[in-house]
Design an enzyme around this catalytic site. Structure first.
Site, PDB file in Angstrom:
ATOM      1  N   LYS A 215       0.833  -1.203   0.000  1.00 43.72           N
ATOM      2  CA  LYS A 215       0.000   0.000   0.000  1.00 43.72           C
ATOM      3  C   LYS A 215       0.872   1.259   0.000  1.00 43.72           C
ATOM      4  O   LYS A 215       2.089   1.179   0.219  1.00 43.72           O
ATOM      5  CB  LYS A 215      -0.923  -0.038   1.231  1.00 43.72           C
ATOM      6  CG  LYS A 215      -1.910  -1.223   1.211  1.00 43.72           C
ATOM      7  CD  LYS A 215      -2.794  -1.229   2.453  1.00 43.72           C
ATOM      8  CE  LYS A 215      -3.730  -2.428   2.460  1.00 43.72           C
ATOM      9  NZ  LYS A 215      -4.619  -2.429   3.653  1.00 43.72           N
TER      10      LYS A 215
ATOM     11  N   GLU B 192      -9.320 -10.445  -7.929  1.00 47.98           N
ATOM     12  CA  GLU B 192      -8.435  -9.290  -7.740  1.00 47.98           C
ATOM     13  C   GLU B 192      -7.324  -9.258  -8.784  1.00 47.98           C
ATOM     14  O   GLU B 192      -6.957  -8.186  -9.282  1.00 47.98           O
ATOM     15  CB  GLU B 192      -7.870  -9.299  -6.318  1.00 47.98           C
ATOM     16  CG  GLU B 192      -8.955  -9.011  -5.283  1.00 47.98           C
ATOM     17  CD  GLU B 192      -8.518  -9.140  -3.827  1.00 47.98           C
ATOM     18  OE1 GLU B 192      -9.335  -8.836  -2.941  1.00 47.98           O
ATOM     19  OE2 GLU B 192      -7.358  -9.537  -3.562  1.00 47.98           O
TER      20      GLU B 192
ATOM     21  N   HIS C  34      -1.720  -5.418   1.288  1.00 50.09           N
ATOM     22  CA  HIS C  34      -2.967  -6.166   1.072  1.00 50.09           C
ATOM     23  C   HIS C  34      -2.640  -7.564   0.581  1.00 50.09           C
ATOM     24  O   HIS C  34      -1.711  -7.755  -0.198  1.00 50.09           O
ATOM     25  CB  HIS C  34      -3.818  -5.463  -0.004  1.00 50.09           C
ATOM     26  CG  HIS C  34      -4.929  -6.339  -0.498  1.00 50.09           C
ATOM     27  ND1 HIS C  34      -6.134  -6.467   0.167  1.00 50.09           N
ATOM     28  CD2 HIS C  34      -4.998  -7.188  -1.565  1.00 50.09           C
ATOM     29  CE1 HIS C  34      -6.899  -7.338  -0.475  1.00 50.09           C
ATOM     30  NE2 HIS C  34      -6.237  -7.789  -1.538  1.00 50.09           N
TER      31      HIS C  34
ATOM     32  N   TYR D 297     -12.177  -2.681  -2.973  1.00 51.25           N
ATOM     33  CA  TYR D 297     -12.695  -2.774  -1.605  1.00 51.25           C
ATOM     34  C   TYR D 297     -14.228  -2.753  -1.559  1.00 51.25           C
ATOM     35  O   TYR D 297     -14.810  -2.431  -0.523  1.00 51.25           O
ATOM     36  CB  TYR D 297     -12.113  -1.650  -0.750  1.00 51.25           C
ATOM     37  CG  TYR D 297     -10.702  -1.932  -0.274  1.00 51.25           C
ATOM     38  CD1 TYR D 297     -10.416  -3.090   0.465  1.00 51.25           C
ATOM     39  CD2 TYR D 297      -9.654  -1.054  -0.543  1.00 51.25           C
ATOM     40  CE1 TYR D 297      -9.129  -3.362   0.909  1.00 51.25           C
ATOM     41  CE2 TYR D 297      -8.359  -1.324  -0.095  1.00 51.25           C
ATOM     42  CZ  TYR D 297      -8.111  -2.476   0.640  1.00 51.25           C
ATOM     43  OH  TYR D 297      -6.836  -2.742   1.080  1.00 51.25           O
TER      44      TYR D 297
ATOM     45  N   ASN E  35      -1.657  -0.369   7.377  1.00 48.70           N
ATOM     46  CA  ASN E  35      -1.160  -1.734   7.623  1.00 48.70           C
ATOM     47  C   ASN E  35      -0.357  -2.324   6.466  1.00 48.70           C
ATOM     48  O   ASN E  35      -0.224  -3.533   6.339  1.00 48.70           O
ATOM     49  CB  ASN E  35      -2.291  -2.649   8.097  1.00 48.70           C
ATOM     50  CG  ASN E  35      -3.360  -2.848   7.047  1.00 48.70           C
ATOM     51  OD1 ASN E  35      -3.266  -2.314   5.939  1.00 48.70           O
ATOM     52  ND2 ASN E  35      -4.382  -3.612   7.390  1.00 48.70           N
TER      53      ASN E  35
HETATM   54  P1  IDP Z   1      -7.423  -7.431   5.449  1.00 49.83           P
HETATM   55  O1  IDP Z   1      -6.663  -6.360   4.699  1.00 49.83           O
HETATM   56  O2  IDP Z   1      -6.578  -8.049   6.535  1.00 49.83           O
HETATM   57  O3  IDP Z   1      -8.060  -8.457   4.550  1.00 49.83           O
HETATM   58  P2  IDP Z   1     -10.108  -6.351   5.828  1.00 49.83           P
HETATM   59  O4  IDP Z   1     -10.989  -6.606   7.005  1.00 49.83           O
HETATM   60  O5  IDP Z   1     -10.475  -6.963   4.525  1.00 49.83           O
HETATM   61  O6  IDP Z   1      -8.612  -6.705   6.253  1.00 49.83           O
HETATM   62  O7  IDP Z   1     -10.051  -4.761   5.657  1.00 49.83           O
HETATM   63  C1  IDP Z   1      -9.493  -4.210   4.481  1.00 49.83           C
HETATM   64  C2  IDP Z   1      -8.640  -3.031   4.859  1.00 49.83           C
HETATM   65  O8  IDP Z   1      -9.459  -2.010   5.406  1.00 49.83           O
HETATM   66  C3  IDP Z   1      -7.588  -3.306   5.953  1.00 49.83           C
HETATM   67  O9  IDP Z   1      -6.416  -3.888   5.455  1.00 49.83           O
HETATM   68  C4  IDP Z   1      -7.351  -1.907   6.474  1.00 49.83           C
HETATM   69  O10 IDP Z   1      -6.491  -1.177   5.592  1.00 49.83           O
HETATM   70  C5  IDP Z   1      -8.737  -1.296   6.378  1.00 49.83           C
HETATM   71  N1  IDP Z   1      -9.472  -1.409   7.643  1.00 49.83           N
HETATM   72  C6  IDP Z   1     -10.065  -2.500   8.147  1.00 49.83           C
HETATM   73  N2  IDP Z   1     -10.649  -2.245   9.333  1.00 49.83           N
HETATM   74  C7  IDP Z   1     -10.405  -0.943   9.579  1.00 49.83           C
HETATM   75  C8  IDP Z   1     -10.744  -0.055  10.652  1.00 49.83           C
HETATM   76  O11 IDP Z   1     -11.392  -0.437  11.628  1.00 49.83           O
HETATM   77  N3  IDP Z   1     -10.320   1.229  10.537  1.00 49.83           N
HETATM   78  C9  IDP Z   1      -9.592   1.679   9.472  1.00 49.83           C
HETATM   79  N4  IDP Z   1      -9.253   0.878   8.445  1.00 49.83           N
HETATM   80  C10 IDP Z   1      -9.646  -0.411   8.495  1.00 49.83           C
HETATM   81 MG    MG Z   2      -9.634  -8.315   3.224  1.00 53.36          MG
END
Ligand code: IDP
Ligand code: MG
Length: 149
Positions: free
Chosen positions: A9, A126, A115, A49, A112
């Site tokens: 990212k 994807e 992805h 997303y 984080n």
């Molecule tokens: P993942 O990336 O581990 O699959 P997902 O639940 O699919 O996690 O969420 C997608 C992305 O959305 C996360 O990687 C993160 O960047 C963002 N995200 C998820 N939950 C939150 C939150 O509570 N606050 C802000 N961003 C979030």
């Molecule tokens: Mg995800």
């Protein structure tokens, strides 16, 4: 052979973590079959997303994802979808195990770093969303007999 879509990212690119992240996946024994530096359009980010479009963080997430270049990649290997998710670590870096990418490099769920597709079916969707088929290279690493029985 199984493939997954991984994307470093904008925070991972800005922080200069591209090389270290790619090294971890290479060292594990996975094969890189596609890679490009891309600043996603809003449309692409929203499609990627789409499953989260009702979530309160969706708008901020899309703004973040289009804020700078990402390194979009396709990796291939035995069990690569689930294994790459383990190498990446839990979604919230505060809870990701040390030794994972998010556990070693991050502290905040909104930053984080990387992805990774969560299932084989999502991975294929994807990959098709981010790459044209002629952007992927079908090749066999010379290390393959030393990695796969
Ligand atoms: P993942 O990336 O581990 O699959 P997902 O639940 O699919 O996690 O969420 C997608 C992305 O959305 C996360 O990687 C993160 O960047 C963002 N995200 C998820 N939950 C939150 C939150 O509570 N606050 C802000 N961003 C979030
Ligand atoms: Mg995800």
């Amino acid at each position: 052979m199984e493939r997954t879509f991984l994307a470093i990212k904008p925070d991972g690119v800005q922080r200069g973590l591209v090389g270290q992240i790619i090294s971890r996946l290479e060292a594990k024994g996975f094969t890189l079959v596609g890679m490009k530096l891309i600043t996603a359009s809003r449309e692409l980010a929203e499609q990627h997303y789409a499953v989260h479009k009702e979530r309160p963080f969706f708008a901020g997430l899309v703004d973040f994802i289009i804020s700078g270049p990402m390194v979009a990649m396709v990796w291939e290997g035995e069990g690569v979808v689930a294994s790459a998710r383990k190498i990446i670590g839990a979604t919230n870096p505060l809870y990701s195990e040390p030794g994972t990418i998010r556990g070693d490099f991050g502290v905040n769920v909104g930053r984080n770093i990387i992805h990774g597709s969560d299932a084989v079916e999502t991975a294929n969707q994807e990959i098709n969303l981010w790459f044209k088929s002629d952007e992927l290279s079908n090749w066999t690493s010379c290390l393959s007999p030393w990695i796969l029985e």
